[in-house]
Write a protein that holds these residues in place. Structure first.
Motif, short mmCIF file in Angstrom:
data_model
loop_
_atom_site.label_atom_id
_atom_site.label_comp_id
_atom_site.label_asym_id
_atom_site.label_seq_id
_atom_site.Cartn_x
_atom_site.Cartn_y
_atom_site.Cartn_z
N ALA A 26 -1.65 0.56 -6.13
CA ALA A 26 -2.14 0.39 -4.81
C ALA A 26 -1.61 1.67 -3.88
O ALA A 26 -2.49 2.13 -2.83
CB ALA A 26 -1.43 -0.79 -4.16
N ARG A 27 -0.77 2.37 -4.04
CA ARG A 27 -0.41 3.30 -3.18
C ARG A 27 -1.29 4.56 -3.38
O ARG A 27 -1.84 5.24 -2.24
CB ARG A 27 1.21 3.82 -3.42
CG ARG A 27 2.19 2.77 -2.59
CD ARG A 27 3.70 3.63 -2.96
NE ARG A 27 4.58 2.81 -1.77
CZ ARG A 27 4.75 1.32 -2.31
NH1 ARG A 27 4.69 1.00 -3.34
NH2 ARG A 27 5.87 0.90 -1.50
N VAL A 28 -1.45 5.01 -4.18
CA VAL A 28 -2.40 6.05 -4.83
C VAL A 28 -3.88 5.67 -4.29
O VAL A 28 -4.28 6.57 -3.29
CB VAL A 28 -2.33 6.50 -6.16
CG1 VAL A 28 -3.78 7.64 -6.57
CG2 VAL A 28 -1.33 6.93 -6.51
N THR A 29 -4.32 4.45 -4.48
CA THR A 29 -5.56 4.21 -4.10
C THR A 29 -5.61 4.28 -2.56
O THR A 29 -6.69 4.54 -1.57
CB THR A 29 -5.96 2.74 -4.71
OG1 THR A 29 -6.03 3.10 -5.95
CG2 THR A 29 -7.49 2.25 -4.24
N GLY A 30 -4.64 3.66 -1.78
CA GLY A 30 -4.59 3.65 -0.26
C GLY A 30 -4.43 4.81 0.18
O GLY A 30 -5.33 5.17 1.35
N TRP A 31 -3.69 5.78 -0.49
CA TRP A 31 -3.86 7.06 0.18
C TRP A 31 -5.20 7.89 0.00
O TRP A 31 -5.82 8.81 0.85
CB TRP A 31 -2.68 7.98 -0.45
CG TRP A 31 -1.41 7.51 0.37
CD1 TRP A 31 -0.39 6.97 -0.03
CD2 TRP A 31 -1.17 8.08 1.77
NE1 TRP A 31 0.81 6.73 0.93
CE2 TRP A 31 0.33 7.44 2.13
CE3 TRP A 31 -1.58 8.76 2.69
CZ2 TRP A 31 0.86 7.54 3.18
CZ3 TRP A 31 -1.20 8.81 3.81
CH2 TRP A 31 0.26 8.43 4.32
N TRP A 73 -5.42 -1.65 0.67
CA TRP A 73 -4.70 -1.29 -0.50
C TRP A 73 -3.07 -0.57 0.08
O TRP A 73 -2.12 -0.75 -0.84
CB TRP A 73 -5.06 -0.01 -0.96
CG TRP A 73 -6.55 -0.27 -1.79
CD1 TRP A 73 -7.81 -0.45 -1.28
CD2 TRP A 73 -6.23 -1.01 -3.01
NE1 TRP A 73 -8.68 -0.96 -2.35
CE2 TRP A 73 -7.75 -1.41 -3.41
CE3 TRP A 73 -5.53 -1.25 -4.00
CZ2 TRP A 73 -8.09 -2.02 -4.83
CZ3 TRP A 73 -5.77 -1.92 -5.25
CH2 TRP A 73 -7.03 -2.26 -5.58
N LEU A 74 -3.22 -0.02 1.51
CA LEU A 74 -1.76 0.18 1.70
C LEU A 74 -1.16 -0.67 2.34
O LEU A 74 0.17 -0.72 2.46
CB LEU A 74 -1.62 1.40 2.66
CG LEU A 74 -1.90 2.76 1.85
CD1 LEU A 74 -1.87 4.16 2.97
CD2 LEU A 74 -0.85 3.01 0.75
N ARG A 78 -0.48 -3.37 -1.73
CA ARG A 78 0.87 -2.86 -1.93
C ARG A 78 1.99 -3.75 -1.53
O ARG A 78 2.95 -3.77 -2.63
CB ARG A 78 1.13 -1.46 -0.83
CG ARG A 78 2.53 -0.63 -0.93
CD ARG A 78 3.11 -0.37 0.33
NE ARG A 78 2.74 -1.22 1.37
CZ ARG A 78 3.50 -2.28 1.80
NH1 ARG A 78 4.76 -2.45 1.19
NH2 ARG A 78 3.43 -2.85 2.79
N GLU A 81 2.21 -5.73 -5.06
CA GLU A 81 2.68 -4.91 -6.19
C GLU A 81 4.20 -4.87 -5.84
O GLU A 81 4.90 -4.97 -6.97
CB GLU A 81 2.22 -3.40 -6.16
CG GLU A 81 0.79 -3.56 -6.90
CD GLU A 81 0.02 -2.02 -7.09
OE1 GLU A 81 0.80 -1.00 -6.83
OE2 GLU A 81 -0.93 -1.95 -7.41
N ASP A 82 4.50 -4.49 -4.69
CA ASP A 82 6.21 -4.55 -4.32
C ASP A 82 6.76 -5.75 -4.47
O ASP A 82 7.85 -5.74 -5.21
CB ASP A 82 6.57 -4.10 -2.76
CG ASP A 82 5.95 -2.68 -2.68
OD1 ASP A 82 5.76 -1.79 -3.58
OD2 ASP A 82 5.94 -2.38 -1.39
#
Length: 198
Positions: A26-31, A73-74, A78, A81-82
């Motif tokens: 999620a973090r990479v996709t969000g960024w 996504w962020l 995220r 996932e967290d």
């Protein structure tokens, strides 16, 4: 300004496309969507300064779509996932059985009885009535998905670990399983359907 935006726009778009395509969480996709937003704003500047209203209108809309991607996504994904990671970590420190997320199966390495990696898990198929895993689809070979073969491995032949799936058999057994047809997965793994027929 137009010259700078003209360089930023394609560069940001290409980088963002790579970040979202690799699906590294999620973090990479969000960024990736953040970078997409920078790219669409830069394309809008190019459209505005060059009088290309179609480019401006398209990227104005894409900026809105990209901002939704950032939020999705962020923000939400995220947090999901967290939450899964925190449950996994808490279970490792507790007296309860160790947990891992069901979505975490995809991408886990699959290791044979000798400790050699034979592929990666793609999906786990769960029975509706019991909620138990029926079989796991494992991808082997192939680079970036090209030339890979998929096989259905009966749940009874796999031991689940937190960071990998362990086959109870050597690579030769795994490779003797029939490859699955693309987009046509069975109701049960081949060894079960063979034993049912006997």
């Amino acid at each position: 300004m137009e010259d700078v935006a003209g360089w930023i726009a394609p560069t940001a778009t290409m980088i963002a496309a790579m970040m979202t395509a690799v699906n590294l969480g999620a973090r990479v996709t969000g960024w990736g969507f953040v970078v997409f937003t920078i790219g669409s704003i830069a394309w809008s500047v190019v459209g505005l300064s060059s009088g290309q209203t179609n480019l401006l209108a398209t990227n104005g809309f894409l900026t809105l779509v990209n901002l939704i991607g950032v939020w999705r996504w962020l923000g939400k994904q995220r947090a999901y996932e967290d939450g899964g990671k925190s449950a996994t970590e808490a279970s490792r420190r507790s007296a309860y059985p160790t947990l891992f997320t069901a979505t975490g199966i995809a991408g886990m390495p699959v290791v044979d009885a000798g400790g050699e990696t034979v592929g990666k898990a793609v999906e786990a198929l769960v029975t509706c009535e019991s909620g138990n895993v029926s079989y796991v689809v494992v991808a082997s070979s192939g680079l970036g998905g090209i030339g890979e073969e998929l096989r259905a491995v009966n749940r009874a032949q796999i031991d689940f670990a937190c960071d990998r799936l362990n086959l109870r058999h050597p690579r030769a057994w795994f490779e003797s399983l029939p490859p699955l047809a693309e987009g046509d997965w069975p109701a049960a793994p081949a060894e079960l359907t063979r034993s049912d027929a006997r």
